[in-house]
Motif scaffolding. Structure first.
Motif, PDB file in Angstrom:
ATOM      1  N   THR A   1      -2.824  -0.963  17.031  1.00 49.54           N
ATOM      2  CA  THR A   1      -2.018  -0.435  15.929  1.00 49.54           C
ATOM      3  C   THR A   1      -1.009  -1.494  15.511  1.00 49.54           C
ATOM      4  OG1 THR A   1      -0.432   0.562  17.455  1.00 49.54           O
ATOM      5  CG2 THR A   1      -2.258   1.950  16.722  1.00 49.54           C
ATOM      6  N   VAL A   2      -0.715  -1.495  14.220  1.00 51.20           N
ATOM      7  CA  VAL A   2       0.227  -2.459  13.668  1.00 51.20           C
ATOM      8  C   VAL A   2       1.179  -1.697  12.754  1.00 51.20           C
ATOM      9  CG1 VAL A   2       0.447  -4.527  12.252  1.00 51.20           C
ATOM     10  CG2 VAL A   2      -1.530  -4.253  13.738  1.00 51.20           C
ATOM     11  N   ASP A   3       2.454  -2.031  12.853  1.00 50.11           N
ATOM     12  CA  ASP A   3       3.425  -1.417  11.958  1.00 50.11           C
ATOM     13  C   ASP A   3       3.241  -1.969  10.550  1.00 50.11           C
ATOM     14  OD1 ASP A   3       4.549   0.082  13.951  1.00 50.11           O
ATOM     15  OD2 ASP A   3       6.068  -1.412  14.468  1.00 50.11           O
ATOM     16  N   GLY A   4       3.433  -1.124   9.547  1.00 49.92           N
ATOM     17  CA  GLY A   4       3.285  -1.558   8.165  1.00 49.92           C
ATOM     18  C   GLY A   4       3.809  -0.494   7.225  1.00 49.92           C
ATOM     19  N   THR A   5       3.603  -0.708   5.954  1.00 46.63           N
ATOM     20  CA  THR A   5       4.040   0.260   4.958  1.00 46.63           C
ATOM     21  C   THR A   5       2.828   0.746   4.167  1.00 46.63           C
ATOM     22  OG1 THR A   5       4.423  -1.488   3.349  1.00 46.63           O
ATOM     23  CG2 THR A   5       6.287  -0.848   4.697  1.00 46.63           C
ATOM     24  N   LEU A   6       2.897   1.978   3.720  1.00 43.35           N
ATOM     25  CA  LEU A   6       1.838   2.547   2.898  1.00 43.35           C
ATOM     26  C   LEU A   6       2.031   2.110   1.443  1.00 43.35           C
ATOM     27  CD1 LEU A   6       1.612   6.195   4.254  1.00 43.35           C
ATOM     28  CD2 LEU A   6       0.033   4.327   4.649  1.00 43.35           C
ATOM     29  N   VAL A   7       0.932   1.802   0.806  1.00 41.21           N
ATOM     30  CA  VAL A   7       0.975   1.372  -0.589  1.00 41.21           C
ATOM     31  C   VAL A   7       0.058   2.297  -1.382  1.00 41.21           C
ATOM     32  CG1 VAL A   7       0.483  -0.530  -2.173  1.00 41.21           C
ATOM     33  CG2 VAL A   7       1.338  -1.016   0.114  1.00 41.21           C
ATOM     34  N   ALA A   8       0.527   2.760  -2.525  1.00 37.14           N
ATOM     35  CA  ALA A   8      -0.289   3.631  -3.368  1.00 37.14           C
ATOM     36  C   ALA A   8      -1.387   2.809  -4.035  1.00 37.14           C
ATOM     37  CB  ALA A   8       0.576   4.294  -4.435  1.00 37.14           C
ATOM     38  N   LEU A   9      -2.600   3.339  -4.017  1.00 41.27           N
ATOM     39  CA  LEU A   9      -3.720   2.668  -4.664  1.00 41.27           C
ATOM     40  C   LEU A   9      -3.760   3.073  -6.131  1.00 41.27           C
ATOM     41  CD1 LEU A   9      -6.503   3.165  -1.980  1.00 41.27           C
ATOM     42  CD2 LEU A   9      -5.125   1.145  -2.396  1.00 41.27           C
ATOM     43  N   THR A  10      -3.996   2.102  -6.980  1.00 36.13           N
ATOM     44  CA  THR A  10      -4.094   2.406  -8.403  1.00 36.13           C
ATOM     45  C   THR A  10      -5.561   2.536  -8.782  1.00 36.13           C
ATOM     46  OG1 THR A  10      -4.088   0.052  -8.927  1.00 36.13           O
ATOM     47  CG2 THR A  10      -1.960   1.171  -8.955  1.00 36.13           C
ATOM     48  N   PRO A  11      -5.893   3.494  -9.655  1.00 35.29           N
ATOM     49  CA  PRO A  11      -7.297   3.647 -10.051  1.00 35.29           C
ATOM     50  C   PRO A  11      -7.747   2.467 -10.897  1.00 35.29           C
ATOM     51  CG  PRO A  11      -5.898   5.126 -11.313  1.00 35.29           C
ATOM     52  CD  PRO A  11      -5.025   4.461 -10.296  1.00 35.29           C
ATOM     53  N   ARG A  12      -9.068   2.211 -10.848  1.00 34.22           N
ATOM     54  CA  ARG A  12      -9.616   1.134 -11.660  1.00 34.22           C
ATOM     55  C   ARG A  12      -9.510   1.482 -13.131  1.00 34.22           C
ATOM     56  NH1 ARG A  12     -15.275  -0.723  -8.871  1.00 34.22           N
ATOM     57  NH2 ARG A  12     -14.374  -1.500  -6.953  1.00 34.22           N
ATOM     58  N   LYS A  13      -9.268   0.459 -13.928  1.00 36.04           N
ATOM     59  CA  LYS A  13      -9.233   0.666 -15.368  1.00 36.04           C
ATOM     60  C   LYS A  13     -10.646   0.687 -15.897  1.00 36.04           C
ATOM     61  CE  LYS A  13      -4.788  -1.524 -16.175  1.00 36.04           C
ATOM     62  NZ  LYS A  13      -4.076  -2.583 -16.873  1.00 36.04           N
ATOM     63  N   LYS A  14     -10.916   1.605 -16.832  1.00 32.68           N
ATOM     64  CA  LYS A  14     -12.234   1.655 -17.445  1.00 32.68           C
ATOM     65  C   LYS A  14     -12.394   0.473 -18.384  1.00 32.68           C
ATOM     66  CE  LYS A  14     -13.303   6.528 -17.291  1.00 32.68           C
ATOM     67  NZ  LYS A  14     -13.793   7.660 -18.060  1.00 32.68           N
ATOM     68  N   LYS A  15     -13.618  -0.050 -18.428  1.00 27.16           N
ATOM     69  CA  LYS A  15     -13.906  -1.171 -19.308  1.00 27.16           C
ATOM     70  C   LYS A  15     -13.886  -0.673 -20.748  1.00 27.16           C
ATOM     71  CE  LYS A  15     -17.366  -4.783 -20.066  1.00 27.16           C
ATOM     72  NZ  LYS A  15     -17.365  -4.918 -21.434  1.00 27.16           N
ATOM     73  N   VAL A  16     -13.282  -1.438 -21.610  1.00 21.60           N
ATOM     74  CA  VAL A  16     -13.255  -1.119 -23.033  1.00 21.60           C
ATOM     75  C   VAL A  16     -14.381  -1.917 -23.692  1.00 21.60           C
ATOM     76  CG1 VAL A  16     -11.893  -1.199 -25.142  1.00 21.60           C
ATOM     77  CG2 VAL A  16     -10.782  -0.709 -22.952  1.00 21.60           C
ATOM     78  N   PHE A  17     -15.321  -1.209 -24.294  1.00 19.15           N
ATOM     79  CA  PHE A  17     -16.477  -1.838 -24.919  1.00 19.15           C
ATOM     80  C   PHE A  17     -16.187  -2.142 -26.384  1.00 19.15           C
ATOM     81  CE2 PHE A  17     -18.273   0.424 -21.338  1.00 19.15           C
ATOM     82  CZ  PHE A  17     -19.200  -0.463 -20.849  1.00 19.15           C
ATOM     83  N   THR A  18     -16.631  -3.295 -26.845  1.00 21.13           N
ATOM     84  CA  THR A  18     -16.512  -3.638 -28.253  1.00 21.13           C
ATOM     85  C   THR A  18     -17.636  -2.959 -29.023  1.00 21.13           C
ATOM     86  OG1 THR A  18     -17.918  -5.589 -28.062  1.00 21.13           O
ATOM     87  CG2 THR A  18     -15.552  -5.912 -27.675  1.00 21.13           C
TER      88      THR A  18
END
Length: 97
Positions: free
Chosen positions: A12-29
């Motif tokens: 075990t290692v001490d650390g901090t929790l980080v919120a995951l951000t959702p992937r951005k959807k690709k914008v199609f031309t």
């Protein structure tokens, strides 16, 4: 009254929790959308599938219905072929269950 025994080999290692951000959807031309639509129409015509299949597959990939695009079938690129192949494999595996 049971006592949990530690699992061997786990550190075990001490650390901090980080919120995951959702992937951005690709914008199609518009050109990319037309390429996908034309490719799907080509595949549908060659495999005897309905235009509706092409529209639903387009919507699954792009996220919107194919409005304002020309209904001109064109030979699709490998990206379109691979997407349809993966979709067909998912369908076949789902049917086997």
């Amino acid at each position: 009254g049971n006592e949990l025994k530690p699992v061997a080999g786990v550190e075990t290692v001490d650390g901090t929790l980080v919120a995951l951000t959702p992937r951005k959807k690709k914008v199609f031309t518009k050109e990319e959308k037309q390429m996908w639509w034309s490719g799907l129409l080509h595949i549908a015509a060659n495999r005897g599938r309905a235009r509706g299949w092409a529209a639903h597959t387009y919507r699954d990939k792009i996220g919107v219905w194919p409005r304002g695009l020309d209904d001109i079938p064109a030979v699709p690129g490998p990206e379109v072929f691979n997407y349809v192949k993966a979709k067909d494999i998912r369908y076949a595996k789902r049917k086997n269950k």
